[in-house]
Design an enzyme around this catalytic site. Structure first.
Site, PDB file in Angstrom:
ATOM      1  N   GLN A  76     -10.285  -2.734   2.818  1.00 13.60           N
ATOM      2  CA  GLN A  76      -9.724  -3.377   4.005  1.00 13.60           C
ATOM      3  C   GLN A  76      -9.635  -2.434   5.202  1.00 13.60           C
ATOM      4  O   GLN A  76      -9.122  -2.808   6.249  1.00 13.60           O
ATOM      5  CB  GLN A  76      -8.366  -4.004   3.698  1.00 13.60           C
ATOM      6  N   LEU A 123       6.714   2.967   1.531  1.00 13.12           N
ATOM      7  CA  LEU A 123       7.585   1.796   1.663  1.00 13.12           C
ATOM      8  C   LEU A 123       8.741   2.038   2.637  1.00 13.12           C
ATOM      9  O   LEU A 123       9.192   3.161   2.818  1.00 13.12           O
ATOM     10  CB  LEU A 123       8.147   1.422   0.285  1.00 13.12           C
ATOM     11  N   GLU A 170       6.075 -11.144   7.717  1.00 14.42           N
ATOM     12  CA  GLU A 170       5.444 -11.792   8.879  1.00 14.42           C
ATOM     13  C   GLU A 170       4.931 -10.766   9.884  1.00 14.42           C
ATOM     14  O   GLU A 170       4.254 -11.132  10.838  1.00 14.42           O
ATOM     15  CB  GLU A 170       6.457 -12.710   9.570  1.00 14.42           C
ATOM     16  N   GLN A 197      -2.576 -11.800   8.364  1.00 18.53           N
ATOM     17  CA  GLN A 197      -2.784 -11.553   6.928  1.00 18.53           C
ATOM     18  C   GLN A 197      -2.068 -12.631   6.093  1.00 18.53           C
ATOM     19  O   GLN A 197      -2.626 -13.145   5.123  1.00 18.53           O
ATOM     20  CB  GLN A 197      -2.253 -10.166   6.571  1.00 18.53           C
ATOM     21  N   HIS A 227       9.501  -3.688   3.267  1.00 15.63           N
ATOM     22  CA  HIS A 227       9.042  -3.960   1.897  1.00 15.63           C
ATOM     23  C   HIS A 227      10.233  -4.305   1.000  1.00 15.63           C
ATOM     24  O   HIS A 227      10.154  -5.186   0.153  1.00 15.63           O
ATOM     25  CB  HIS A 227       8.340  -2.727   1.305  1.00 15.63           C
ATOM     26  N   SER A 229       4.607   1.301   7.878  1.00 13.83           N
ATOM     27  CA  SER A 229       4.327   2.608   7.267  1.00 13.83           C
ATOM     28  C   SER A 229       3.712   3.544   8.304  1.00 13.83           C
ATOM     29  O   SER A 229       3.894   4.760   8.248  1.00 13.83           O
ATOM     30  CB  SER A 229       3.356   2.437   6.105  1.00 13.83           C
ATOM     31  N   MET A 282       0.847  -1.198   0.000  1.00 21.92           N
ATOM     32  CA  MET A 282       0.000   0.000   0.000  1.00 21.92           C
ATOM     33  C   MET A 282       0.884   1.251   0.000  1.00 21.92           C
ATOM     34  O   MET A 282       0.424   2.342   0.339  1.00 21.92           O
ATOM     35  CB  MET A 282      -0.943  -0.017   1.196  1.00 21.92           C
ATOM     36  N   GLY A 283       2.159   1.070  -0.377  1.00 22.32           N
ATOM     37  CA  GLY A 283       3.045   2.222  -0.474  1.00 22.32           C
ATOM     38  C   GLY A 283       3.590   2.658   0.882  1.00 22.32           C
ATOM     39  O   GLY A 283       3.522   1.912   1.853  1.00 22.32           O
ATOM     40  N   ASP A 336       2.591  -8.777   9.467  1.00 20.47           N
ATOM     41  CA  ASP A 336       1.136  -8.972   9.419  1.00 20.47           C
ATOM     42  C   ASP A 336       0.882 -10.475   9.313  1.00 20.47           C
ATOM     43  O   ASP A 336       0.498 -10.985   8.260  1.00 20.47           O
ATOM     44  CB  ASP A 336       0.547  -8.229   8.215  1.00 20.47           C
TER      45      ASP A 336
HETATM   46  O1  PAF Z   1       0.033  -5.560   3.712  1.00 16.55           O
HETATM   47  C1  PAF Z   1      -0.429  -4.707   2.934  1.00 16.55           C
HETATM   48  O2  PAF Z   1       0.221  -3.706   2.611  1.00 16.55           O
HETATM   49  C2  PAF Z   1      -1.817  -4.885   2.364  1.00 16.55           C
HETATM   50  O3  PAF Z   1      -2.663  -5.463   3.293  1.00 16.55           O
HETATM   51  C3  PAF Z   1      -1.851  -5.667   1.040  1.00 16.55           C
HETATM   52  C4  PAF Z   1      -1.349  -7.095   1.223  1.00 16.55           C
HETATM   53  C5  PAF Z   1      -0.983  -4.944   0.007  1.00 16.55           C
HETATM   54  C6  PAF Z   1      -3.280  -5.736   0.516  1.00 16.55           C
HETATM   55  O4  PAF Z   1      -3.806  -4.459   0.294  1.00 16.55           O
END
Ligand code: PAF
Length: 285
Positions: free
Chosen positions: A63, A35, A153, A158, A39, A191, A32-33, A155
């Site tokens: 989300q 960074l 990891e 997720q 990332h 972020s 989602m930028g 998240d």
């Molecule tokens: O972890 C993230 O940045 C977001 O949840 C993802 C996996 C890019 C989905 O929008």
């Protein structure tokens, strides 16, 4: 949109498909930028496997269960492109909402039921969050058609949701989870850390201190005593408000009430510093 050097930057799905037409092995890093090194470690992992590396930057509205959080999400496309180019990323996809959600945003094809994994722990505090993550990642996977996709990891819930997505939908994609990248004091890179005041930032490593405490104590103290001690650590901190700390089974994110030598046990934690919500986790056993 085109950054200097060899990295391509595109906004349209068709441009992604055109750019990838003759590429046989693709590594994908959805983001989602805003960074950071976390990332970039995912980009590095893809490049080490000699994959043509694609990064997407898209702040996915579905989300976010909280509009203020969505509005406050940091944006720094120019900074992101510089980092990606320096890291050797090959293609950056920066779609807008209409490009991602071409069909109805409620298209059931992408709205999956991840069961307890989407409602437990983070899911209980962010209703609908993991459904939105599963939805956008599934759509992005269809556009990019990667062989491997890389997630941090940090998240962890997720990551488990995405593993389940790939499993449920029989997608032939290798999901690679990579260790959380931390600041020198242990704070997990995120972020959201950009939004911390210097004072909040100086307290924010307490999340990791709590996880380290739990890792040291598991097997020596009861789960209940560990939970109580972590709560006390936060009660004594004026800058942070604990939202949850739990010891869970990593496979389904069910709470663990007693430790009897089980494997795949994680500590998961969330706390607020002012308006900024921080999360972290650590393998405990
Ligand atoms: O972890 C993230 O940045 C977001 O949840 C993802 C996996 C890019 C989905 O929008």
């Amino acid at each position: 949109m085109q950054a200097s050097g060899y990295m391509k930057v595109v906004k349209k799905k068709e441009e992604v498909r055109d750019a990838l037409e003759d590429i046989s092995r693709i590594g994908f890093v959805p983001t989602m930028g805003a960074l950071h090194e976390g990332h970039i470690s995912l980009i590095d992992a893809s490049r080490k496997l000699k994959l043509y590396t694609v990064c997407s930057i898209f702040i996915n509205p579905t989300q976010f269960n909280n509009a203020t959080d969505l509005d406050a999400y940091p944006i720094d496309i120019e900074g992101d492109l510089k980092l990606l180019e320096a890291a050797g990323c090959d293609l950056v996809f920066i779609p807008n909402k209409d490009e991602v959600y071409t069909q109805s945003i409620e298209d059931p094809k992408y709205l999956h039921d991840f069961g307890a994994l989407e409602t437990n722990i983070e899911g209980a505090f962010r209703p609908g969050h993991f459904k939105g993550v599963g939805q956008v990642v599934h759509i992005l996977f269809e556009i990019v058609q990667p062989h491997s996709a890389f997630f941090g990891e940090k998240d962890f819930q997720q990551l488990q949701v995405i593993r389940k997505l790939v499993d449920m939908c029989n997608l032939d994609i290798d999901i690679v989870g990579l260790p959380t990248v931390r600041e020198s004091d242990g704070l997990a890179m995120s972020s959201r850390n950009r939004r911390l005041t210097p004072l909040q930032r100086s307290h924010a490593n307490l999340l990791y201190e709590a996880l380290k405490y739990a890792a040291d104590e598991l097997g020596q103290s009861s789960v209940e005593d560990i939970n109580e001690h972590v709560e006390d650590m936060f009660k004594n901190d004026p800058e942070l408000r604990l939202e949850y700390f739990e010891i869970i089974h990593a496979s389904n994110f069910e709470r663990m009430h007693q430790f009897e030598g089980q494997k795949e046990v994680r500590g998961v934690i969330s706390a607020y510093a002012g308006e900024v919500r921080l999360i972290d986790n650590k393998q405990l056993a």
